[in-house]
Scaffold this active site. Structure first.
Site, mmCIF file in Angstrom:
data_model
loop_
_atom_site.group_PDB
_atom_site.id
_atom_site.type_symbol
_atom_site.label_atom_id
_atom_site.label_comp_id
_atom_site.label_asym_id
_atom_site.label_seq_id
_atom_site.Cartn_x
_atom_site.Cartn_y
_atom_site.Cartn_z
ATOM 1 N N TYR A 90 0.828 -1.218 0.000
ATOM 2 C CA TYR A 90 0.000 0.000 0.000
ATOM 3 C C TYR A 90 0.859 1.264 0.000
ATOM 4 C CZ TYR A 90 -4.115 -2.854 0.256
ATOM 5 O OH TYR A 90 -5.097 -3.759 -0.067
ATOM 6 N N ARG B 279 1.383 1.835 -3.576
ATOM 7 C CA ARG B 279 0.145 2.341 -4.184
ATOM 8 C C ARG B 279 -0.050 3.824 -3.835
ATOM 9 N NH1 ARG B 279 0.849 -1.989 -5.431
ATOM 10 N NH2 ARG B 279 1.571 -0.783 -7.187
ATOM 11 N N HIS C 125 -14.823 1.229 -0.555
ATOM 12 C CA HIS C 125 -13.704 0.349 -0.202
ATOM 13 C C HIS C 125 -12.603 1.074 0.560
ATOM 14 C CE1 HIS C 125 -14.968 -2.659 -3.607
ATOM 15 N NE2 HIS C 125 -15.713 -2.740 -2.529
ATOM 16 N N CYS D 241 -8.990 0.323 17.951
ATOM 17 C CA CYS D 241 -10.060 1.206 18.452
ATOM 18 C C CYS D 241 -10.872 1.863 17.335
ATOM 19 C CB CYS D 241 -9.470 2.290 19.361
ATOM 20 S SG CYS D 241 -8.648 3.625 18.469
ATOM 21 N N CYS E 223 -1.250 4.081 17.159
ATOM 22 C CA CYS E 223 -2.493 4.841 16.939
ATOM 23 C C CYS E 223 -2.401 6.151 17.712
ATOM 24 C CB CYS E 223 -3.677 4.020 17.439
ATOM 25 S SG CYS E 223 -5.218 4.972 17.515
ATOM 26 N N CYS F 56 -5.315 5.722 20.746
ATOM 27 C CA CYS F 56 -5.210 4.764 21.865
ATOM 28 C C CYS F 56 -3.797 4.235 22.065
ATOM 29 C CB CYS F 56 -6.184 3.600 21.672
ATOM 30 S SG CYS F 56 -5.681 2.409 20.407
ATOM 31 N N GLY G 175 -16.113 1.886 -15.585
ATOM 32 C CA GLY G 175 -14.769 1.337 -15.389
ATOM 33 C C GLY G 175 -14.669 0.288 -14.303
ATOM 34 N N SER H 127 -15.103 -4.013 -13.539
ATOM 35 C CA SER H 127 -15.210 -5.337 -14.167
ATOM 36 C C SER H 127 -16.413 -6.108 -13.651
ATOM 37 C CB SER H 127 -13.943 -6.141 -13.883
ATOM 38 O OG SER H 127 -13.822 -6.347 -12.487
ATOM 39 N N LEU I 170 -14.438 -0.196 -20.944
ATOM 40 C CA LEU I 170 -13.663 -0.471 -22.156
ATOM 41 C C LEU I 170 -14.340 -1.554 -22.981
ATOM 42 C CD1 LEU I 170 -9.794 -0.835 -21.694
ATOM 43 C CD2 LEU I 170 -11.067 0.795 -23.112
HETATM 44 P P1 NAD Z 1 -11.021 -4.091 -12.059
HETATM 45 O O1 NAD Z 1 -9.554 -3.919 -12.190
HETATM 46 O O2 NAD Z 1 -11.548 -5.420 -11.680
HETATM 47 O O3 NAD Z 1 -11.706 -3.716 -13.468
HETATM 48 C C1 NAD Z 1 -11.379 -2.560 -14.173
HETATM 49 C C2 NAD Z 1 -12.350 -2.401 -15.326
HETATM 50 O O4 NAD Z 1 -12.068 -1.181 -15.977
HETATM 51 C C3 NAD Z 1 -12.261 -3.518 -16.389
HETATM 52 O O5 NAD Z 1 -13.555 -3.965 -16.720
HETATM 53 C C4 NAD Z 1 -11.599 -2.820 -17.584
HETATM 54 O O6 NAD Z 1 -12.069 -3.305 -18.828
HETATM 55 C C5 NAD Z 1 -12.028 -1.380 -17.370
HETATM 56 N N1 NAD Z 1 -11.095 -0.404 -17.907
HETATM 57 C C6 NAD Z 1 -9.737 -0.468 -17.978
HETATM 58 N N2 NAD Z 1 -9.229 0.653 -18.515
HETATM 59 C C7 NAD Z 1 -10.299 1.460 -18.774
HETATM 60 C C8 NAD Z 1 -10.429 2.762 -19.347
HETATM 61 N N3 NAD Z 1 -9.364 3.454 -19.747
HETATM 62 N N4 NAD Z 1 -11.682 3.272 -19.476
HETATM 63 C C9 NAD Z 1 -12.783 2.574 -19.099
HETATM 64 N N5 NAD Z 1 -12.713 1.339 -18.549
HETATM 65 C C10 NAD Z 1 -11.489 0.793 -18.395
HETATM 66 O O7 NAD Z 1 -11.519 -2.969 -11.075
HETATM 67 P P2 NAD Z 1 -12.846 -2.841 -10.187
HETATM 68 O O8 NAD Z 1 -14.029 -3.367 -10.906
HETATM 69 O O9 NAD Z 1 -12.845 -1.454 -9.681
HETATM 70 O O10 NAD Z 1 -12.671 -3.843 -8.943
HETATM 71 C C11 NAD Z 1 -11.474 -4.119 -8.369
HETATM 72 C C12 NAD Z 1 -11.210 -3.660 -6.966
HETATM 73 O O11 NAD Z 1 -9.913 -3.127 -7.040
HETATM 74 C C13 NAD Z 1 -12.043 -2.557 -6.418
HETATM 75 O O12 NAD Z 1 -12.486 -3.007 -5.213
HETATM 76 C C14 NAD Z 1 -11.095 -1.362 -6.174
HETATM 77 O O13 NAD Z 1 -11.185 -0.988 -4.803
HETATM 78 C C15 NAD Z 1 -9.742 -1.909 -6.340
HETATM 79 N N6 NAD Z 1 -8.775 -1.072 -7.118
HETATM 80 C C16 NAD Z 1 -8.700 0.258 -6.948
HETATM 81 C C17 NAD Z 1 -7.808 1.006 -7.700
HETATM 82 C C18 NAD Z 1 -7.762 2.493 -7.497
HETATM 83 O O14 NAD Z 1 -8.106 2.959 -6.414
HETATM 84 N N7 NAD Z 1 -7.362 3.270 -8.515
HETATM 85 C C19 NAD Z 1 -6.974 0.397 -8.640
HETATM 86 C C20 NAD Z 1 -7.070 -1.005 -8.774
HETATM 87 C C21 NAD Z 1 -7.986 -1.719 -8.027
#
Ligand code: NAD
Length: 223
Positions: free
Chosen positions: A52, A55, A104, A115, A131, A134, A170, A172, A194
């Protein structure tokens, strides 16, 4: 019109933040059981914090794109917009969207597992961070892991049920309960992605293509 919008990793992909399930996505580089479950954190908190921390650095360096900006502009117009995101990045807020519902959690927040206090995360977190409330050494990223219950579910369910239009952008549709929200919608439903998602058949309408092109065009039609 009441509009409920659910965004996923695809909305931030063109800001350079990797999605999870696409080719080359994060889950192909890391095992989700190691870095995104409470059990993984209990086994190896340092690895989870490293994941993280990386990230968080990526997120701090990223900038909102045209899709984030269009959604922020939509919220300032005539419609009653609720923006729900699965993303843990802060790009919607930085684009100017008010009251973003982070189901999320948020990469930029820290949480005390002892806590439940939460606070702004430093760029680099460590398992030894106490923390501030606490003093427990139980600091974790304030993100919802697999097996945990997402935040704000009641508010989200109400927003989706009462909306005239529900739009998923955006995502999946592989992660529940977010993927099931379309079933709650009473109004019209639109998927912007996409390509067709796993739940594409559950939506009335579809627009396929990159979020930075499709979302601004859709918002321009609505305003
Ligand atoms: P996912 O990675 O499962 O799916 C991403 C979707 O976005 C796919 O269907 C893909 O085809 C589509 N996609 C990719 N590029 C695109 C674009 N340029 N324009 C439009 N669509 C596009 O992600 P999800 O469904 O959000 O679920 C995964 C989990 O991952 C979530 O819980 C999320 O919290 C987490 N996540 C978050 C981040 C972030 O905060 N940026 C990044 C990755 C994953």
């Amino acid at each position: 019109m009441k509009i409920a919008i659910l965004t996923g990793a695809g909305v931030s992909a063109e800001s350079g933040l990797g999605t999870f399930r696409d080719v080359g996505g994060l889950w192909t580089q890391y095992d989700l059981n190691d870095v995104a479950t409470p059990q993984g954190f209990a086994r190896n908190p340092a690895l989870v914090h490293d994941f993280y921390n990386a990230r968080r650095t990526n997120c701090a360096e990223a900038v909102p794109n045209a899709a984030h900006e269009a959604l922020a502009a939509l919220a300032t117009g005539a419609h009653d917009v609720t923006l729900i995101t699965q993303n843990i990045d802060d790009l919607h807020s930085r684009a100017g969207s008010p009251d973003v519902i982070h189901m999320h959690g948020q990469l930029m927040r820290a949480l005390c597992a002892a806590c439940d206090a939460s606070w702004d995360a430093p760029l680099v977190m460590s398992p030894q961070d106490p923390c501030p409330d606490c003093g427990a050494i139980a600091t974790r990223p304030d993100v919802v892991w697999f097996g945990e219950i997402p935040y704000h579910m009641e508010t989200i369910a109400h927003a989706v049920t009462s909306a005239d239009l529900f739009v998923a952008i955006g995502t999946s549709a592989e992660v529940y309960p977010a993927a099931g929200l379309v079933e709650l919608a009473q109004g019209r439903t639109l998927e912007i992605n996409l390509e067709p998602s796993a739940r594409a058949n559950a939506f009335d309408d579809h627009r396929f293509g990159p979020a930075t092109q499709i979302v601004p065009a859709w918002v321009a039609e609505l305003r």
